[in-house]
Write a protein that holds these residues in place. Structure first.
Motif, PDB file in Angstrom:
ATOM      1  N   SER A   1       0.826  -1.207   0.000  1.00  0.00           N
ATOM      2  CA  SER A   1       0.000   0.000   0.000  1.00  0.00           C
ATOM      3  C   SER A   1       0.859   1.255   0.000  1.00  0.00           C
ATOM      4  N   PHE A   2       2.079   1.170   0.553  1.00  0.00           N
ATOM      5  CA  PHE A   2       2.988   2.317   0.546  1.00  0.00           C
ATOM      6  C   PHE A   2       3.337   2.709  -0.886  1.00  0.00           C
ATOM      7  N   VAL A   3       3.681   1.719  -1.710  1.00  0.00           N
ATOM      8  CA  VAL A   3       4.019   1.993  -3.103  1.00  0.00           C
ATOM      9  C   VAL A   3       2.778   2.468  -3.865  1.00  0.00           C
ATOM     10  N   VAL A   4       1.622   1.862  -3.566  1.00  0.00           N
ATOM     11  CA  VAL A   4       0.377   2.278  -4.208  1.00  0.00           C
ATOM     12  C   VAL A   4       0.105   3.753  -3.934  1.00  0.00           C
ATOM     13  N   ASN A   5       0.238   4.157  -2.662  1.00  0.00           N
ATOM     14  CA  ASN A   5      -0.076   5.537  -2.286  1.00  0.00           C
ATOM     15  C   ASN A   5       0.922   6.537  -2.857  1.00  0.00           C
ATOM     16  N   ILE A   6       2.212   6.182  -2.842  1.00  0.00           N
ATOM     17  CA  ILE A   6       3.219   7.067  -3.406  1.00  0.00           C
ATOM     18  C   ILE A   6       2.995   7.234  -4.912  1.00  0.00           C
ATOM     19  N   THR A   7       2.764   6.116  -5.592  1.00  0.00           N
ATOM     20  CA  THR A   7       2.515   6.172  -7.029  1.00  0.00           C
ATOM     21  C   THR A   7       1.276   6.990  -7.350  1.00  0.00           C
ATOM     22  N   GLY A   8       0.214   6.763  -6.574  1.00  0.00           N
ATOM     23  CA  GLY A   8      -1.014   7.509  -6.803  1.00  0.00           C
ATOM     24  C   GLY A   8      -0.846   8.991  -6.561  1.00  0.00           C
ATOM     25  N   ALA A   9      -0.097   9.343  -5.514  1.00  0.00           N
ATOM     26  CA  ALA A   9       0.100  10.758  -5.196  1.00  0.00           C
ATOM     27  C   ALA A   9       0.914  11.462  -6.275  1.00  0.00           C
ATOM     28  N   LEU A  10       2.000  10.825  -6.718  1.00  0.00           N
ATOM     29  CA  LEU A  10       2.878  11.456  -7.698  1.00  0.00           C
ATOM     30  C   LEU A  10       2.282  11.435  -9.104  1.00  0.00           C
ATOM     31  N   PHE A  11       2.039  10.227  -9.611  1.00  0.00           N
ATOM     32  CA  PHE A  11       1.605  10.098 -10.992  1.00  0.00           C
ATOM     33  C   PHE A  11       0.112  10.347 -11.154  1.00  0.00           C
ATOM     34  N   GLY A  12      -0.669   9.941 -10.141  1.00  0.00           N
ATOM     35  CA  GLY A  12      -2.100  10.199 -10.225  1.00  0.00           C
ATOM     36  C   GLY A  12      -2.379  11.682 -10.330  1.00  0.00           C
ATOM     37  N   SER A  13      -1.694  12.468  -9.523  1.00  0.00           N
ATOM     38  CA  SER A  13      -1.909  13.909  -9.542  1.00  0.00           C
ATOM     39  C   SER A  13      -1.508  14.519 -10.878  1.00  0.00           C
ATOM     40  N   PHE A  14      -0.363  14.102 -11.397  1.00  0.00           N
ATOM     41  CA  PHE A  14       0.117  14.693 -12.648  1.00  0.00           C
ATOM     42  C   PHE A  14      -0.717  14.228 -13.843  1.00  0.00           C
ATOM     43  N   ILE A  15      -0.942  12.913 -13.936  1.00  0.00           N
ATOM     44  CA  ILE A  15      -1.610  12.361 -15.110  1.00  0.00           C
ATOM     45  C   ILE A  15      -3.119  12.626 -15.084  1.00  0.00           C
ATOM     46  N   VAL A  16      -3.719  12.618 -13.890  1.00  0.00           N
ATOM     47  CA  VAL A  16      -5.172  12.748 -13.798  1.00  0.00           C
ATOM     48  C   VAL A  16      -5.608  14.209 -13.738  1.00  0.00           C
ATOM     49  N   TYR A  17      -4.889  15.055 -12.979  1.00  0.00           N
ATOM     50  CA  TYR A  17      -5.369  16.418 -12.740  1.00  0.00           C
ATOM     51  C   TYR A  17      -4.606  17.485 -13.526  1.00  0.00           C
ATOM     52  N   ILE A  18      -3.289  17.386 -13.579  1.00  0.00           N
ATOM     53  CA  ILE A  18      -2.483  18.480 -14.115  1.00  0.00           C
ATOM     54  C   ILE A  18      -2.325  18.401 -15.630  1.00  0.00           C
ATOM     55  N   CYS A  19      -1.802  17.288 -16.116  1.00  0.00           N
ATOM     56  CA  CYS A  19      -1.481  17.165 -17.537  1.00  0.00           C
ATOM     57  C   CYS A  19      -2.706  17.314 -18.447  1.00  0.00           C
ATOM     58  N   PRO A  20      -3.825  16.598 -18.204  1.00  0.00           N
ATOM     59  CA  PRO A  20      -4.992  16.762 -19.086  1.00  0.00           C
ATOM     60  C   PRO A  20      -5.509  18.194 -19.135  1.00  0.00           C
ATOM     61  N   THR A  21      -5.453  18.895 -18.000  1.00  0.00           N
ATOM     62  CA  THR A  21      -5.922  20.280 -17.964  1.00  0.00           C
ATOM     63  C   THR A  21      -5.087  21.169 -18.870  1.00  0.00           C
ATOM     64  N   ILE A  22      -3.781  21.058 -18.769  1.00  0.00           N
ATOM     65  CA  ILE A  22      -2.885  21.866 -19.600  1.00  0.00           C
ATOM     66  C   ILE A  22      -3.089  21.547 -21.081  1.00  0.00           C
ATOM     67  N   LEU A  23      -3.164  20.262 -21.419  1.00  0.00           N
ATOM     68  CA  LEU A  23      -3.344  19.868 -22.808  1.00  0.00           C
ATOM     69  C   LEU A  23      -4.663  20.394 -23.366  1.00  0.00           C
ATOM     70  N   TYR A  24      -5.730  20.304 -22.578  1.00  0.00           N
ATOM     71  CA  TYR A  24      -7.053  20.715 -23.056  1.00  0.00           C
ATOM     72  C   TYR A  24      -7.132  22.223 -23.271  1.00  0.00           C
ATOM     73  N   VAL A  25      -6.704  22.986 -22.299  1.00  0.00           N
ATOM     74  CA  VAL A  25      -6.797  24.453 -22.420  1.00  0.00           C
ATOM     75  C   VAL A  25      -5.942  24.945 -23.584  1.00  0.00           C
ATOM     76  N   ARG A  26      -4.757  24.402 -23.734  1.00  0.00           N
ATOM     77  CA  ARG A  26      -3.888  24.812 -24.848  1.00  0.00           C
ATOM     78  C   ARG A  26      -4.479  24.373 -26.190  1.00  0.00           C
ATOM     79  N   ALA A  27      -5.138  23.206 -26.224  1.00  0.00           N
ATOM     80  CA  ALA A  27      -5.770  22.743 -27.463  1.00  0.00           C
ATOM     81  C   ALA A  27      -6.907  23.673 -27.870  1.00  0.00           C
TER      82      ALA A  27
END
Length: 548
Positions: free
Chosen positions: A474-500
């Motif tokens: 669960s430690f690896v799950v939570n770290i992965t989710g916090a780092l990559f989940g935040s970037f891939i789910v919340y940050i990256c799609p937003t930037i790509l969409y607004v710029r598109a």
């Protein structure tokens, strides 16, 4: 068992790029051939040169099968991984997406792959052949995975019932929205993959970020998979009386890696593992039914549960800290867990392209339906596990159940096989992501065939080291989710969409002004990700977990 899987299945006229031949004489010859190839191609020194391996193997296969075709002819007619992946298999869709984006290598062995990738990029399709029902099933199957086993532990960290359900629901809605954003960006810019979107909206020079991001995510998922395989195999072997001095988590991880994961991860053509899509989905659904069923039938109820009397449980259920409304910084651990559970946004362009009569409206309907189902599934699973074991839910909820609980044992076995066959799919994503990133940074030689063994071996060595060191998955799950989940789910799609929207509709347009409101998700993702990592590490050390 390994030989049966990798050769018996290949005998159905599939092609294996690494062994460069078709097994047309049935599993028996295939088994003998694989034993030979593993001995002389993997175990002996100097066998990392793939071209030498193929030459030896081709000679041997002609002797066994009296096949008149030369090795060179066979090599030219091999089916590329991208061509052999089926549209209805979404674990393969994941790899297909990686393959399109990760064209960093320059070896001749990747010629067909590069050609296919270029064709896909140059000829965007307005729609595919996957119906709404098929796409919904595939998307649910692609998103739901091993992360579901850690949801109850996320709630057990200190979140009350009501906030836990609300967090799961809100993050499901946000994740669905950002998933739709990626599809809408594809429609606006007529791009077919995540890397193409990044190059058009951010910078082509930094396109290595996408490959590197996917590679790191795949490595982290492989660490989770390796840890679960070690946990479950140790539990099962202990249950059936395997000697304790030989049965420990580290040994089981090492043995599984050397004998199964490494050979399977070296396979280039993974179409022989296409059946694992249904196996994986069936294992997830069986696990959900098991968790809900045991929560309802009272088998683990304090004071009367039939599996509590003999004291064989690793931890007893405890509800001393159970709360209805509690919410504090420990809730970020659940948020991090859900960050991994909902992540699949790198595949959004693939789902959009394959949807029949694709449009932003139909794609939104597909995503909203799928994520609504996933949200309900997650809430039910999380709540059922927590109601059974309370704050003593383990990172892998299956380890909480009694050794003699046959339904739970079947769940562990099904999960073990599902993750075993899913591992090489994710490892291939890590390999291709690293090759793509290296190519973008000016090191295309990493993609050469002769470097394949060394690259895969290095990836698995790192994965195994971390999996053996960190005992709580669960430690690896939570770290992965916090780092990559935040970037891939919340940050990256937003930037790509607004710029598109800015590129397609014009800067300052009505559509662009409306789209900019989505930028609020960027600081949200940074906040959730940063504090999620901090709280996960803090919670792990407070529990005395083994962290290197």
């Amino acid at each position: 068992f390994f030989c049966f899987v990798c050769c018996g299945l290949c005998s159905s006229n599939s092609r294996c790029c690494y062994w460069t031949m078709r097994f047309e004489r049935g599993p028996k010859n295939g088994i003998f051939l694989v034993l030979w190839s593993l001995t002389f191609g993997v175990l002996l020194p100097g066998a990392a040169d793939a071209s030498s391996w193929r030459s030896k193997l081709g000679t041997f296969s002609r002797r066994c099968h009296h096949h008149p075709t030369s090795v060179q002819d066979k090599t030219l007619t091999l089916t590329s991984p991208l061509e052999s992946i089926r549209d209805n298999h979404q674990k393969m869709v994941f790899l297909r997406n990686i393959k399109v984006r990760g064209g960093g290598g320059s070896s001749s062995g990747n010629t067909s792959l590069k050609a296919t990738s270029t064709k896909a990029a140059d000829s965007p399709s307005p729609g595919g052949s996957s119906s709404m029902v098929q796409s919904t099933f595939n998307l649910v199957n692609n998103v739901a995975g091993a992360g579901i086993l850690a949801l109850s532990a996320g709630q057990a960290a200190g979140t009350g019932w009501v906030p836990a359900c609300l967090i799961c629901g809100v993050l499901g809605i946000i994740s669905a929205r950002t998933f739709v954003m990626v599809g809408e960006a594809c429609e606006l810019l007529q791009e077919n993959d995540f890397k193409g979107l990044w190059s058009r909206t951010v910078s082509e020079k930094t396109s290595f970020v996408v490959d590197g991001m996917v590679a790191l995510l795949c490595v982290c998922v492989n660490i989770i998979y390796s840890g679960i395989l070690g946990d479950v195999s140790t539990f099962l072997l202990d249950q059936y009386g395997f000697p304790a001095r030989l049965n420990n988590r580290i040994v089981n991880i090492l043995v599984t890696t050397v004998t199964l994961l490494l050979p399977m991860s070296l396979i280039r053509d993974l179409s022989i593992l296409s059946f694992t899509s249904i196996l994986g989905f069936a294992a997830v659904m069986y696990t959900v039914l098991l968790i809900v069923g045991r929560a309802v039938d009272g088998s683990y109820k304090l004071g009367s549960g039939q599996f509590l009397a003999d004291g064989l449980l690793q931890v007893m259920p405890s509800f001393e800290k159970q709360s209805l409304w509690n919410v504090d910084f420990t809730s970020l651990i659940l948020t991090s867990t859900l960050g991994l559970a909902y992540v699949s946004h790198y595949n959004a362009p693939i789902f959009y392209r394959q949807l029949e009569n694709a449009s932003a409206r139909r794609f939104g309907k597909l995503v909203n339906t799928s994520f609504a189902f996933l949200t309900i599934l997650y809430i039910v699973t999380m709540g059922a596990g927590y109601s059974t074991f309370g704050e003593n839910c383990m990172g892998n909820i299956l380890l909480n159940y009694h050794p003699k609980d046959m339904l739970a044992t079947l769940g562990r076995v099904a999960t073990w096989f599902s993750i075993l066959f899913g591992f090489p799919l994710v490892a291939c994503g890590a390999r291709e992501g690293l090759v793509g990133a290296a190519g973008s940074l000016g090191f295309p030689q990493l993609g050469l065939d002769k470097n394949n063994f060394a690259l895969v071996f290095s990836i698995l060595a790192f994965v195994t080291l971390i999996a053996c060191t960190v005992e709580d998955v669960s430690f690896v799950v939570n770290i992965t989710g916090a780092l990559f989940g935040s970037f891939i789910v919340y940050i990256c799609p937003t930037i790509l969409y607004v710029r598109a929207v800015e590129i397609a509709k014009g800067k300052g347009s009505k559509e662009h002004s409306a789209a900019k409101w989505n930028y609020a998700l960027v600081p949200f993702g940074i906040f959730i990700g940063g504090l999620g990592v901090f709280m996960t590490i803090r919670e792990q050390f407070s529990k005395g977990g083994a962290v290197a």
